[in-house]
Design a protein around this motif. Structure first.
Motif: not given
Length: 198
Positions: A79-96
């Motif tokens: 909360k103090a200093g970050w924006e947290h993003v999650l990515l699924d390593a096996e999703s084709a949409e996230n490969a790029e």
């Protein structure tokens, strides 16, 4: 006999934890949009982006997300200093986007990638280094190590909760006026001392 009771308690704790981590999933699509959205926010706020890449079937990935979102010290750091993003390593949409991030899954999952508010690469952190010692008996992240990682890589100028206090004096502020008053008082005292000596 006490050992058996302790073992049974550990097994029950494992079951409870597994039920909790099943509810923590990694989004499977639009990962690049999420990353760029976080970069835009950080560009305005001076924060950094923490990209957490993992899978939905891997217990270590679920436990790391659980640690970040449920451990008090880690949550405060986020909360103090970050924006947290999650990515699924096996999703084709996230490969790029994973390739653009330097293909950090070569270190295994979960893995962290740190970006600044302009989307520039800062650091890749394999999370095996943030786990409890192997002799502890269970594979799990160490909340203290994770919180320390977040603090070490937090952007400069962000106040860390309960660890630092930073005061920024703006020109014309009350703090600056108080400093000037103190300087004037000291000068008056020096003049009085000189008069007494004469």
């Amino acid at each position: 006999f006490g050992f058996k009771g302790k073992k049974r308690q550990v097994e029950e704790d494992d079951v409870d934890e597994e039920e909790e981590v099943k509810q923590l999933t990694y989004p499977s699509a639009y990962g690049e949009d999420d990353v760029m959205g976080a970069v835009r926010i950080c560009g305005q706020t001076g924060r950094r982006v923490l990209v957490q890449i993992g899978t939905n079937w891997n217990k270590a990935c679920a436990k790391m997300r659980r640690c970040l979102e449920m451990d008090e010290a880690c949550l405060q750091q986020l909360k103090a200093g970050w924006e947290h993003v999650l990515l699924d390593a096996e999703s084709a949409e996230n490969a790029e986007v994973i390739t653009k991030l330097g293909y950090p899954i070569k270190y295994g999952v979960p893995v962290f990638v740190v970006l600044d508010g302009k989307g520039r690469y800062v650091h890749t952190q394999p999370t095996g280094e943030l786990e409890r010692e192997p002799l502890a008996g269970r594979e799990a992240p160490d909340p203290k190590k994770v919180a320390q990682f977040l603090q070490d890589w937090a952007p400069k100028g962000i106040v860390q909760p309960a660890t630092q206090k930073k005061v920024i004096v703006v020109e014309g502020s009350d703090d600056e006026d108080e400093d000037e008053d103190e300087d004037e008082d000291e000068e008056d005292e020096d003049e009085e001392d000189e008069d007494e000596e004469d």
